[in-house]
Structures are given as structure tokens and as C-alpha cells.
Design a protein around this motif. Structure first.
Motif, PDB file in Angstrom:
ATOM      1  N   ASP A 166       0.856  -1.192   0.000  1.00 35.26           N
ATOM      2  CA  ASP A 166       0.000   0.000   0.000  1.00 35.26           C
ATOM      3  C   ASP A 166       0.890   1.239   0.000  1.00 35.26           C
ATOM      4  O   ASP A 166       0.928   2.020   0.950  1.00 35.26           O
ATOM      5  CB  ASP A 166      -0.914  -0.019   1.232  1.00 35.26           C
ATOM      6  CG  ASP A 166      -1.976   1.068   1.176  1.00 35.26           C
ATOM      7  OD1 ASP A 166      -2.173   1.655   0.092  1.00 35.26           O
ATOM      8  OD2 ASP A 166      -2.596   1.320   2.221  1.00 35.26           O
ATOM      9  N   ASN A 167       1.629   1.412  -1.112  1.00 30.90           N
ATOM     10  CA  ASN A 167       2.605   2.493  -1.181  1.00 30.90           C
ATOM     11  C   ASN A 167       2.632   3.086  -2.586  1.00 30.90           C
ATOM     12  O   ASN A 167       1.910   2.635  -3.475  1.00 30.90           O
ATOM     13  CB  ASN A 167       3.997   1.997  -0.759  1.00 30.90           C
ATOM     14  CG  ASN A 167       4.429   0.769  -1.538  1.00 30.90           C
ATOM     15  OD1 ASN A 167       4.409   0.761  -2.770  1.00 30.90           O
ATOM     16  ND2 ASN A 167       4.820  -0.287  -0.826  1.00 30.90           N
ATOM     17  N   MET A 168       3.505   4.068  -2.789  1.00 26.54           N
ATOM     18  CA  MET A 168       3.520   4.785  -4.061  1.00 26.54           C
ATOM     19  C   MET A 168       3.964   3.917  -5.224  1.00 26.54           C
ATOM     20  O   MET A 168       3.601   4.173  -6.374  1.00 26.54           O
ATOM     21  CB  MET A 168       4.411   6.021  -3.954  1.00 26.54           C
ATOM     22  CG  MET A 168       5.834   5.742  -3.579  1.00 26.54           C
ATOM     23  SD  MET A 168       6.752   7.274  -3.293  1.00 26.54           S
ATOM     24  CE  MET A 168       8.290   6.613  -2.651  1.00 26.54           C
ATOM     25  N   LEU A 169       4.777   2.876  -4.961  1.00 27.62           N
ATOM     26  CA  LEU A 169       5.238   2.014  -6.046  1.00 27.62           C
ATOM     27  C   LEU A 169       4.081   1.266  -6.684  1.00 27.62           C
ATOM     28  O   LEU A 169       4.111   0.972  -7.880  1.00 27.62           O
ATOM     29  CB  LEU A 169       6.278   1.016  -5.523  1.00 27.62           C
ATOM     30  CG  LEU A 169       6.880   0.053  -6.551  1.00 27.62           C
ATOM     31  CD1 LEU A 169       7.685   0.806  -7.601  1.00 27.62           C
ATOM     32  CD2 LEU A 169       7.747  -1.002  -5.864  1.00 27.62           C
ATOM     33  N   HIS A 228      -1.011   7.973  -5.994  1.00 32.47           N
ATOM     34  CA  HIS A 228       0.446   7.998  -6.135  1.00 32.47           C
ATOM     35  C   HIS A 228       0.984   9.413  -5.939  1.00 32.47           C
ATOM     36  O   HIS A 228       2.012   9.615  -5.275  1.00 32.47           O
ATOM     37  CB  HIS A 228       0.850   7.476  -7.518  1.00 32.47           C
ATOM     38  CG  HIS A 228       2.300   7.675  -7.821  1.00 32.47           C
ATOM     39  ND1 HIS A 228       2.786   8.821  -8.421  1.00 32.47           N
ATOM     40  CD2 HIS A 228       3.379   6.899  -7.585  1.00 32.47           C
ATOM     41  CE1 HIS A 228       4.093   8.732  -8.550  1.00 32.47           C
ATOM     42  NE2 HIS A 228       4.482   7.576  -8.056  1.00 32.47           N
ATOM     43  N   THR A 229       0.304  10.391  -6.502  1.00 33.58           N
ATOM     44  CA  THR A 229       0.757  11.779  -6.393  1.00 33.58           C
ATOM     45  C   THR A 229       0.819  12.213  -4.938  1.00 33.58           C
ATOM     46  O   THR A 229       1.796  12.834  -4.490  1.00 33.58           O
ATOM     47  CB  THR A 229      -0.195  12.704  -7.175  1.00 33.58           C
ATOM     48  OG1 THR A 229      -0.333  12.210  -8.513  1.00 33.58           O
ATOM     49  CG2 THR A 229       0.329  14.129  -7.201  1.00 33.58           C
ATOM     50  N   ARG A 230      -0.223  11.879  -4.174  1.00 34.82           N
ATOM     51  CA  ARG A 230      -0.262  12.253  -2.758  1.00 34.82           C
ATOM     52  C   ARG A 230       0.843  11.554  -1.974  1.00 34.82           C
ATOM     53  O   ARG A 230       1.568  12.200  -1.197  1.00 34.82           O
ATOM     54  CB  ARG A 230      -1.637  11.892  -2.170  1.00 34.82           C
ATOM     55  CG  ARG A 230      -1.763  12.174  -0.671  1.00 34.82           C
ATOM     56  CD  ARG A 230      -3.151  11.823  -0.168  1.00 34.82           C
ATOM     57  NE  ARG A 230      -3.432  10.399  -0.280  1.00 34.82           N
ATOM     58  CZ  ARG A 230      -3.078   9.498   0.640  1.00 34.82           C
ATOM     59  NH1 ARG A 230      -2.421   9.874   1.729  1.00 34.82           N
ATOM     60  NH2 ARG A 230      -3.386   8.225   0.485  1.00 34.82           N
ATOM     61  N   GLU A 258      -2.242   4.616   8.481  1.00 36.08           N
ATOM     62  CA  GLU A 258      -1.402   3.625   9.169  1.00 36.08           C
ATOM     63  C   GLU A 258      -0.896   2.575   8.193  1.00 36.08           C
ATOM     64  O   GLU A 258       0.279   2.205   8.212  1.00 36.08           O
ATOM     65  CB  GLU A 258      -2.198   2.955  10.292  1.00 36.08           C
ATOM     66  CG  GLU A 258      -1.352   2.163  11.266  1.00 36.08           C
ATOM     67  CD  GLU A 258      -0.552   3.063  12.198  1.00 36.08           C
ATOM     68  OE1 GLU A 258       0.318   2.537  12.921  1.00 36.08           O
ATOM     69  OE2 GLU A 258      -0.777   4.291  12.198  1.00 36.08           O
ATOM     70  N   SER A 259      -1.765   2.101   7.324  1.00 36.52           N
ATOM     71  CA  SER A 259      -1.367   1.106   6.329  1.00 36.52           C
ATOM     72  C   SER A 259      -0.311   1.663   5.391  1.00 36.52           C
ATOM     73  O   SER A 259       0.677   0.986   5.064  1.00 36.52           O
ATOM     74  CB  SER A 259      -2.589   0.647   5.527  1.00 36.52           C
ATOM     75  OG  SER A 259      -2.213  -0.193   4.452  1.00 36.52           O
ATOM     76  N   GLU A 260      -0.490   2.908   4.958  1.00 34.42           N
ATOM     77  CA  GLU A 260       0.475   3.532   4.051  1.00 34.42           C
ATOM     78  C   GLU A 260       1.814   3.765   4.727  1.00 34.42           C
ATOM     79  O   GLU A 260       2.871   3.619   4.114  1.00 34.42           O
ATOM     80  CB  GLU A 260      -0.099   4.853   3.530  1.00 34.42           C
ATOM     81  CG  GLU A 260      -1.271   4.663   2.574  1.00 34.42           C
ATOM     82  CD  GLU A 260      -2.042   5.950   2.322  1.00 34.42           C
ATOM     83  OE1 GLU A 260      -2.906   5.956   1.425  1.00 34.42           O
ATOM     84  OE2 GLU A 260      -1.787   6.950   3.028  1.00 34.42           O
ATOM     85  N   GLY A 313      14.427   3.908 -13.860  1.00 33.61           N
ATOM     86  CA  GLY A 313      13.060   4.081 -14.325  1.00 33.61           C
ATOM     87  C   GLY A 313      12.892   5.373 -15.107  1.00 33.61           C
ATOM     88  O   GLY A 313      13.854   5.995 -15.555  1.00 33.61           O
ATOM     89  N   HIS A 314      11.637   5.781 -15.240  1.00 32.95           N
ATOM     90  CA  HIS A 314      11.293   6.983 -16.002  1.00 32.95           C
ATOM     91  C   HIS A 314       9.854   7.333 -15.672  1.00 32.95           C
ATOM     92  O   HIS A 314       9.044   6.482 -15.314  1.00 32.95           O
ATOM     93  CB  HIS A 314      11.444   6.726 -17.508  1.00 32.95           C
ATOM     94  CG  HIS A 314      11.030   7.873 -18.376  1.00 32.95           C
ATOM     95  ND1 HIS A 314      11.660   9.092 -18.363  1.00 32.95           N
ATOM     96  CD2 HIS A 314       9.996   7.995 -19.267  1.00 32.95           C
ATOM     97  CE1 HIS A 314      11.076   9.910 -19.212  1.00 32.95           C
ATOM     98  NE2 HIS A 314      10.067   9.274 -19.767  1.00 32.95           N
ATOM     99  N   GLY A 315       9.534   8.604 -15.771  1.00 31.51           N
ATOM    100  CA  GLY A 315       8.156   9.022 -15.544  1.00 31.51           C
ATOM    101  C   GLY A 315       7.858   9.219 -14.064  1.00 31.51           C
ATOM    102  O   GLY A 315       8.753   9.408 -13.239  1.00 31.51           O
ATOM    103  N   ILE A 316       6.584   9.130 -13.703  1.00 31.02           N
ATOM    104  CA  ILE A 316       6.173   9.457 -12.337  1.00 31.02           C
ATOM    105  C   ILE A 316       6.693   8.445 -11.319  1.00 31.02           C
ATOM    106  O   ILE A 316       6.752   8.752 -10.126  1.00 31.02           O
ATOM    107  CB  ILE A 316       4.632   9.577 -12.223  1.00 31.02           C
ATOM    108  CG1 ILE A 316       3.947   8.232 -12.513  1.00 31.02           C
ATOM    109  CG2 ILE A 316       4.103  10.663 -13.143  1.00 31.02           C
ATOM    110  CD1 ILE A 316       2.454   8.240 -12.186  1.00 31.02           C
ATOM    111  N   HIS A 317       7.065   7.255 -11.778  1.00 32.90           N
ATOM    112  CA  HIS A 317       7.597   6.247 -10.863  1.00 32.90           C
ATOM    113  C   HIS A 317       9.125   6.207 -10.864  1.00 32.90           C
ATOM    114  O   HIS A 317       9.720   5.234 -10.380  1.00 32.90           O
ATOM    115  CB  HIS A 317       7.036   4.869 -11.208  1.00 32.90           C
ATOM    116  CG  HIS A 317       5.592   4.696 -10.827  1.00 32.90           C
ATOM    117  ND1 HIS A 317       5.185   4.455  -9.534  1.00 32.90           N
ATOM    118  CD2 HIS A 317       4.464   4.753 -11.573  1.00 32.90           C
ATOM    119  CE1 HIS A 317       3.869   4.359  -9.491  1.00 32.90           C
ATOM    120  NE2 HIS A 317       3.399   4.533 -10.721  1.00 32.90           N
TER     121      HIS A 317
END
Length: 413
Positions: A88-91, A98-100, A229-231, A350-354
Motif C-alpha cells: 500500500d505504497n507509491m510504487l 500515487h501523487t499524494r 497507518e497502512s500507508e 526508471g522513467h516518468g512518475i515512478h
């Protein structure tokens, strides 16, 4: 038309033969079937992208989702419920989530904060090298390549030193898990252990915050609120896992290739200003992240004339893209003096938002690790040069790293 000879199965990418030399196979795929259908053991239709042009486009294509668990029931079935709690993360998310998440983490992970770590990383590297034997062969991976990045990310996050060996062992189990029942049980137990460790750590930081990244994340807020909490638990796991595994493998790969190419090492030693260029060339030539994490097609997409149907999994071979002759001159040559406009175009982070949030830290650790090693031990040599490298065997070709790196720091001593 894709032929049986042209295609490659997911299982074939994990054989000892492929692990020894994936680049020859990737070269064939780039020419014959650059968007290659695979037959993975989990049964989901999967496509492997190997050319630079397609890889770079796919890495930033919003039609290829990273929210694997939210939208693909099969992924949850394949990897189990225990993995969901750690992802439960940005990846593993798309905008706007993802932005937040990335904004909250990156606000605490600034280049200035990373650069401020240089003296401490140099100190850690020196302490590790102090403990290494100088005249007898030993394995550099467990003695230096792994403890350096886990020490750095452990201190940055505020993970107690006594907890780091357990987290490293559990992370290794997760990274090397497979599809067999025994492997799945081991993976589940490791994931449950990691979740428990990071849950306790987040609770400790909330009760007694310190001057560390995880304490900052516990209190981080923006216009959309803070991390749940999960994040928090999942983000702590992601930073710890990605912050040491990939850099450790990269240090090992770098030392191996520099020792194998005396002329390149000599060029670096004669011009220390080449260290940044050397690190970028190493990431391009033999990066530790062989393939990007899975994406899936939310609609029909097409690359290079190949249709990827909606619902298919997509894997992007970064190692292949970084050796595509359409982008890089003489891509199979390791050259620390490669021009920057060609060298720096790699997609190793990588490349882009990730794009890898930890890339500045990985670069800094690589610079310090290589400088510390070769300045202090200019005569360092492979302990078994005739034996050749032994590459790590993994059930998923996500990582590219050595299983061992036997060296002698001062063979003339």
C-alpha cells in the motif's frame, strides 16, 4: 510473427544459463520480437518489452497501471493476501493516490538531506573496511556491499541497529520467493514478519519521535492529510527494502566489472572526477534492477506493432533497454568515459512518475563505496578470477546481482 524460437518463457528467464548471460537473449528479442509474449507459471498473459524506445514510453504510459491489487484479482491470487499489506505504497499505486503518497515522502527525502549524509556514509564505509581481512580471500557482498546500504537506510529511517539483520533476512526471503508451495509459505511468513516489525516501528516513532525520516513521515501532512497507518507501514517497508537491496547488488556488480576491466579502473583512478560518470555507466551497463515491477494494461495498447490486450501483465526489461544499439553506441562495451548525453539517458532508475525516489541516495552510496574501496586498496583483485562470476538465481528476474564476490584486498601484502 513470433516463433517458438524467438519467444522466451518466464521460467527460461530464471535458468542458470539465462542468469549467466541475459544480454545475449535480450539482444535477440530486441531484433526478433521486441514486445514478447511470455508464458509465466501463474498463467496470466504477460508481455516483455525489450527495446529502449518502447520501454521509455511504457514506463510513463498511464494506460499501464501499477495498482495491481486494486484492479487485478489474479495478482492478489498469485501473490497472496500477506503481500497486499506491504504494497500500500507509491510504487503500487496510480494518480491521484500515487501523487499524494510521493509528495508526502519526497518532502522528507530531499537532495540536500541526502547529500548531508555523505560524511556518515564515508564513516560507515571506513568502519566496514576496517573489519575486512586484507590478505585473505573473503566475500565482499556480506562484508561490505550489503551492510553499507542497510546501515545507511536504517539510520535514515531510524531503524534500531539490532533490528536490521532480521529485516534483511526477511527481505531476502521475499525477494527470492517463487511459485512452489514451500516458497509461498516462506514468503508469507516473511511478509507477515516484516509487517509486524514495521507496525511496531511506526508505533514506536509515534510514541517517541526522533530526528529520522520515519518520524517525519508519521507527522507529515499536506492538503490531503497525512499517510494512513497502512500507508506508513508499507512505505517504511518499501524504503527499507528498495533502499538496501538494489544498492547492495549494484555495488557488487560495479566492483566485479571494474576489477574485470583494469583499463577502465585505471582511468577512474587517474581521474577521480570520473566517479559520477562511472556510476551512471555502471547503472546502464549492469544495473541491479533488471526489470521494472509489473504493470497491467487497463485497455488495449500497442507497442512496435504488437497488441497488448486489456488485462495483460506488462514487464519492462530495463537491462535490455539500456543496451539497445538504437539508443547507445557500442552498448555492450563498458566505458567510464562514455559521453554524458548518451550515458545519462539510461532507464536504470526508471522513467516518468515512478522514477526511483532513492536514486540520489543510491548514486551517493555508490560513489562513496567505490572511492573508499579503490582508494584504500588500489591492488584489490578477484580471489578466483578463473572461476568467473556466479550470478544470483531468482524466481523473478527483477534483480540482477552476484551471489558472491570473492576478493583479496591487498594480494601483495
Amino acid at each position: 510473427m513470433t516463433t517458438t524460437q524467438d519467444a522466451v518463457t518466464a521460467a527460461e528467464r530464471c535458468t542458470p544459463e539465462f542468469r549467466r548471460d541475459p544480454h545475449t537473449v535480450y539482444a535477440r528479442l530486441r531484433e526478433a520480437v521486441p514486445v514478447c509474449p511470455m508464458r509465466p507459471p501463474h498463467g496470466n498473459e504477460t508481455y516483455l518489452i525489450t527495446r529502449y524506445e518502447h520501454a521509455r514510453a511504457a514506463l510513463s504510459d498511464p494506460r499501464l497501471s501499477k495498482d495491481m491489487y486494486g484492479a487485478l484479482d489474479a495478482y492478489r491470487r498469485i501473490f497472496g493476501e500477506s503481500s497486499v499489506a506491504l504494497d500500500d505504497n507509491m510504487l503500487n499505486s496510480d494518480p491521484p493516490k500515487h501523487t499524494r503518497l510521493r509528495r508526502l515522502v519526497s518532502s522528507q527525502f530531499t537532495p540536500r538531506r541526502v547529500e548531508a549524509l555523505r560524511p556518515r556514509i564515508e564513516e560507515l564505509a571506513g568502519d566496514l573496511l576496517d573489519a575486512c581481512p586484507t590478505r585473505e580471500p573473503f566475500d565482499l557482498l556480506p562484508a561490505f556491499a550489503f551492510p553499507l546500504p542497510i546501515g545507511v537506510i536504517g539510520e535514515l529511517l531510524g531503524v534500531p541497529a539490532e533490528d536490521r539483520p532480521l529485516l534483511q533476512r526477511l527481505s531476502t526471503t521475499v525477494a527470492q520467493s517463487g511459485f512452489g508451495e514451500e516458497a509461498k509459505r516462506a514468503q508469507q511468513e516473511a511478509e507477515e514478519g516484516l509487517h509486524a516489525c514495521f507496525t511496531d516501528l511506526v508505533a514506536a516513532k509515534r510514541a517517541h519521535p526522533g530526528e529520522d525520516l520515519l518520524s517525519a513521515l508519521v507527522t507529515a501532512r499536506d492538503g490531503d492529510g497525512g499517510l494512513t497507518e497502512s500507508e506508513l507501514v508499507s512505505t517504511a517497508f518499501l524504503l527499507m527494502f528498495a533502499g538496501h537491496k538494489t544498492t547492495a547488488y549494484l555495488i557488487g556488480n560495479a566492483v566485479h566489472h571494474l576489477l574485470s576491466r583494469p583499463a577502465q579502473l585505471r582511468a577512474l583512478r587517474e581521474d577521480p572526477e570520473l566517479i559520477r560518470a562511472t556510476v551512471e555507466e555502471l547503472v546502464r551497463f549492469e544495473g541491479s534492477v533488471e526489470s521494472a515491477t509489473f504493470r497491467y494494461a487497463t485497455e488495449d495498447v500497442e507497442y512496435g506493432g504488437t497488441l497488448i490486450p486489456k488485462g495483460s501483465l506488462v514487464q519492462i526489461a530495463l537491462s535490455s533497454a539500456n543496451r539497445d544499439p538504437r539508443k547507445f553506441d557500442a552498448p555492450d562495451e563498458f566505458d567510464v568515459t562514455r559521453p554524458g548525453n548518451a550515458r545519462d539517458a539510461h532507464v536504470g532508475f526508471g522513467h516518468g512518475i515512478h522514477y526511483c525516489l532513492g536514486a540520489p541516495l543510491a548514486r551517493l552510496e555508490m560513489q562513496v563505496a567505490l572511492t573508499s574501496l579503490f582508494d584504500r586498496f588500489p591492488r584489490m583483485a578477484p580471489a578466483d578470477p578463473a572461476g568467473g562470476p556466479r550470478w544470483m538465481q531468482v524466481p523473478f528476474p527483477a534483480f540482477r546481482g552476484l551471489a558472491e564476490l570473492p576478493v583479496v584486498l591487498d594480494p601483495s601484502g
